[in-house]
Scaffold this motif. Structure first.
Motif, PDB file in Angstrom:
ATOM      1  N   LYS A 219      -2.436   3.845  11.682  1.00  0.00           N
ATOM      2  CA  LYS A 219      -2.350   2.965  10.659  1.00  0.00           C
ATOM      3  C   LYS A 219      -3.397   3.139   9.699  1.00  0.00           C
TER       4      LYS A 219
ATOM      5  N   LYS B  39      -7.010   5.323   7.834  1.00  0.00           N
ATOM      6  CA  LYS B  39      -6.901   6.275   6.566  1.00  0.00           C
ATOM      7  C   LYS B  39      -6.381   7.781   7.296  1.00  0.00           C
TER       8      LYS B  39
ATOM      9  N   LEU C  26      -4.433   9.652   2.312  1.00  0.00           N
ATOM     10  CA  LEU C  26      -3.668   8.273   2.432  1.00  0.00           C
ATOM     11  C   LEU C  26      -4.710   7.145   2.882  1.00  0.00           C
TER      12      LEU C  26
ATOM     13  N   ARG D 293       1.642  10.450   9.774  1.00  0.00           N
ATOM     14  CA  ARG D 293       1.170   9.138  10.007  1.00  0.00           C
ATOM     15  C   ARG D 293       2.407   8.722  10.960  1.00  0.00           C
ATOM     16  N   ALA D 294       3.737   8.886  10.489  1.00  0.00           N
ATOM     17  CA  ALA D 294       4.748   8.446  11.276  1.00  0.00           C
ATOM     18  C   ALA D 294       4.860   8.891  12.823  1.00  0.00           C
ATOM     19  N   ASP D 295       4.592  10.203  12.787  1.00  0.00           N
ATOM     20  CA  ASP D 295       4.518  11.158  14.204  1.00  0.00           C
ATOM     21  C   ASP D 295       3.664  10.541  15.072  1.00  0.00           C
TER      22      ASP D 295
ATOM     23  N   PRO E  37       3.734  17.090   5.294  1.00  0.00           N
ATOM     24  CA  PRO E  37       2.922  15.853   4.467  1.00  0.00           C
ATOM     25  C   PRO E  37       2.297  14.896   5.387  1.00  0.00           C
ATOM     26  N   GLY E  38       1.422  14.282   4.784  1.00  0.00           N
ATOM     27  CA  GLY E  38       0.345  13.271   5.544  1.00  0.00           C
ATOM     28  C   GLY E  38       1.372  12.114   6.331  1.00  0.00           C
ATOM     29  N   GLU E  39       2.581  11.708   5.388  1.00  0.00           N
ATOM     30  CA  GLU E  39       3.291  11.023   5.747  1.00  0.00           C
ATOM     31  C   GLU E  39       4.094  10.934   6.931  1.00  0.00           C
ATOM     32  N   LYS E  40       4.504  12.262   7.193  1.00  0.00           N
ATOM     33  CA  LYS E  40       5.146  12.780   8.541  1.00  0.00           C
ATOM     34  C   LYS E  40       3.970  12.411   9.764  1.00  0.00           C
TER      35      LYS E  40
ATOM     36  N   ASN F 120       1.920   7.379  14.411  1.00  0.00           N
ATOM     37  CA  ASN F 120       1.787   6.018  14.435  1.00  0.00           C
ATOM     38  C   ASN F 120       0.427   5.558  14.093  1.00  0.00           C
TER      39      ASN F 120
END
Lengths: 391, 96, 184
Positions: C112, C114, C182, C106-108, C101-104, C110
């Motif tokens: 911020k 779009k 996102l 984003r976290a991996d 998923p996009g959230e992962k 880092n």
């Protein structure tokens, strides 16, 4: 105005060759020229172009075939790059001296060694004095238009000289961009059939390419020099007539935002477009910087250049080749010598940049202008500098 | 054709084309010679070997078919003399 | 002017993606430019391609170092190439292939700004039978930004792919639908 079509510039070049209805194509594939040859061989194979495609075994043979074909009255085309050009160079000189108007597109690429497939002007500068008319294109539209213009000018009875259309390998040749094509009817109006006065014909034998003794060689070379110089009015006329048909007018030196400019960048080939961007940025900050883009390299446009350069305080010339142990870049050294006898002449700073496709971004041009200005303030006449080299 | 030293730069055909076929005949290379061939008709068998070997195509045949030399073009190289099967050609020094 | 950088591996079609996008924009009557980062082509090696789109003639012929948009054709590239280098902050958009998923992502990474993520490799395998993600990722790109109109790509896809155009159009459409965007 025609419709803008998105296409790779090499394909646009091949389209122009097809529209010029050439009779003979002889070429050997070499990066980054390959797409032109591939596309032309498809045209011939598919019956879209009624031409003889000669798959030669080397560039030396390619130019030999083209010269021979042109001598019997067949419109000919070849294209090459880099090592291919220097392999063919023996014949390149003959083609011009024998006044055979072959047209060649050069996808400019660096020379070995070290091996480099990337773009700069070291290949064409190695044959600077070959006696061909030499244009430098800066985008796909230029390339397309100048293939057609070259046939018109080169085959003109007052000229009868071969023409090189230089385009930067990859950064021009491989880019997909909009090109406005010209229809066949307009091309036919602009480009009459090739009808040389004298051809090789067994029924009316003539000798081409004979020897002259030292007692005549000087006169022979004077005749060649005068022929290249005398092509200028026809070159200008060719551009004028092409412009009248298409709305696209070209000039030996293209000036960009030169009004009131104290400093002029000078470029040749594809980096000219990026330089325009840089000039816009400097102008926005109120800096009096303009741009000269050399479109015609041979015959050298002395008059136009002196006029364009006369008002500037300094020229910042960006070369894409280097004369080892010599005066720096070939363009700057010619511009300097064109200015030497002028009563008032600008300083000439010279940067050699963009070797083997090293990126020349807008900020690089700004940096070059800054550096040249700085050297001037310190009272140094800038000689030349290999820009961006790691010390 | 006028003498070469009289050519001015505007006098050339475009691309230095020579429009007159066979004009090289006017260039008499026989001036270069320091030896000339003498043909002995008694020995000549009309075989034509000299004609084949002559690098300047300067051998011709007389009305009876015997080989003789066109001295306007013979450079005196002696190849004919060397190759002649019956030894009918002798090289002698040009005098003066 | 919008500047887009494509990251992929040799053979995945990064160059084709950039080209198709340029054709689509030019067909809209705008100006565009597409070119690869030129090098000896090697299947599997990381490659970069560029595309510029503008309403005015484009007067720049240099690589793109500060893109508005970055498109990643293969998730595994994220490990070895700094794909976000120079990405314009704060409006820059990253569009990537990802089986997570996009959230992962984003976290991996880092990130911020779009971010748009889609499992392009799976879609390509299912629709085309090949892990060539160029047309798939274009669907994702068009979903994530309004850089061109969605339908403008249909003609270029037909022209490029001929008899396999329908499959590529299907992959394009499906990725458009499945892409999760996102906001930053």
């Amino acid at each position: 105005m025609g419709k803008r079509v998105g296409m790779e510039v090499s394909i646009a070049a091949s389209e122009a060759v097809r529209l010029a209805n050439v009779d003979v194509i002889a070429a050997y594939p070499i990066t980054p020229q390959t797409h032109i040859v591939e596309h032309l061989s498809e045209f011939v194979n598919n019956g879209e172009l009624d031409a003889e495609f000669v798959p030669v075994e080397s560039e030396h043979s390619a130019m030999s075939v083209c010269s021979g074909s042109q001598a019997v009255g067949a419109r000919s085309f070849t294209c090459t790059s880099s090592q291919g050009l220097i392999l063919m160079s023996e014949i390149v000189y003959c083609t011009a001296a024998m006044r055979l108007p072959v047209i060649m597109v050069l996808a400019n690429r660096s020379l070995s060694n070290p091996i480099s497939i990337w773009n700069d002007h070291t290949d064409v500068m190695s044959i600077r004095d070959c006696g061909w008319i030499q244009y430098f294109a800066e985008n796909g539209q230029d390339v397309f238009d100048h293939v057609l213009i070259s046939y018109r000018v080169g085959e003109d009875r007052d000229v009868m000289l071969p023409v090189i259309v230089n385009m930067d390998g990859f950064s021009v040749s491989h880019v997909i961009e909009p090109v406005e094509l010209v229809d066949q009817e307009t091309v036919d109006k602009f480009l009459p059939p090739y009808k040389p006065d004298i051809v090789l014909d067994p029924a009316h034998p003539v000798t081409m390419g004979a020897i002259v003794l030292p007692s005549c060689y000087t006169e022979a070379k004077k005749a060649q020099d005068e022929a290249v110089k005398a092509s200028m009015p026809t070159i200008l006329k060719g551009w004028q007539e092409f412009g009248d048909l298409t709305g696209r007018y070209y000039h030996p030196i293209e000036e960009y935002r030169t009004e009131g400019a104290e400093v002029l960048l000078v470029t040749m080939g594809g980096i000219g477009e990026t330089a325009m961007w840089a000039v816009d940025q400097m102008r926005e900050k109120g800096r009096p910087v303009g741009l000269l883009k050399m479109r015609l390299w041979r015959p050298f446009p002395f008059e136009e250049f002196r006029k364009a350069a006369s008002k500037a305080r300094m020229l910042v010339v960006v070369d894409r080749a280097i004369s080892y142990g010599g005066p720096g870049g070939p363009v700057a050294s010619e511009l300097r010598s064109a200015l030497y006898n002028e009563p008032k002449r600008p300083l000439v700073a010279n940067f050699i940049a963009g070797l083997a496709s090293r990126d020349v971004a807008p900020f690089d041009f700004i940096e070059m202008v800054d550096r040249a200005e700085g050297a001037c303030k310190k009272g140094m006449e800038p000689e030349y500098e290999i820009y961006g080299v790691r010390e | 054709m006028k003498p070469e030293q009289d050519y001015k730069w505007r006098d050339f055909e475009r691309g230095y084309v020579i429009t007159e076929p066979g004009s090289s005949r006017e260039y008499h290379t026989g001036d270069w010679r320091s030896q000339r061939p003498i043909f002995d008709k008694e020995r000549c068998i009309k075989c034509g070997v000299c004609w084949i070997f002559c690098p300047d195509c300067a051998i011709r045949f007389d009305a009876e078919g015997y080989a003789e030399m066109d001295l306007d073009y013979c450079k005196g190289c002696g190849i004919c003399s060397r190759e002649c099967l019956p030894g009918a050609i002798t090289m002698v020094d040009e005098e003066g | 002017m919008i500047e887009i950088r494509f990251h992929g591996r040799g053979g995945q079609g990064a160059v084709t993606s950039a080209e198709l996008l340029a054709y689509a924009a030019i067909n809209e009557g705008r100006y565009a430019q597409a070119f690869p980062s030129f090098g000896p082509e090697r299947r599997g090696a990381p490659v970069v391609a560029y595309c510029r789109i503008s309403d005015d003639p484009i007067r720049i012929r240099a690589n793109i170092s500060e893109p508005n948009l970055v498109v990643v054709l293969d998730y595994s590239i994220l490990r070895i190439v700094d794909v976000t280098a120079g990405l314009k902050h704060p409006h820059g958009i990253l569009v990537t292939d990802s089986k997570f998923p996009g959230e992962k992502v984003r976290a991996d990474l880092n990130i911020k700004g779009k971010l748009a993520a889609v499992d392009a490799t799976r879609i390509a395998m299912e629709v085309l039978g090949l892990a060539i993600t160029n047309t798939t990722m274009l669907g994702s790109l068009v979903k994530a930004s309004n850089v061109i109109q969605k339908d403008s790509l249909i003609e270029p896809l037909k022209e490029r792919f001929g008899r396999i155009a329908d499959k590529n159009i299907a992959a394009y459409e499906r990725a458009f639908k499945e892409t999760v965007v996102l906001d930053g």
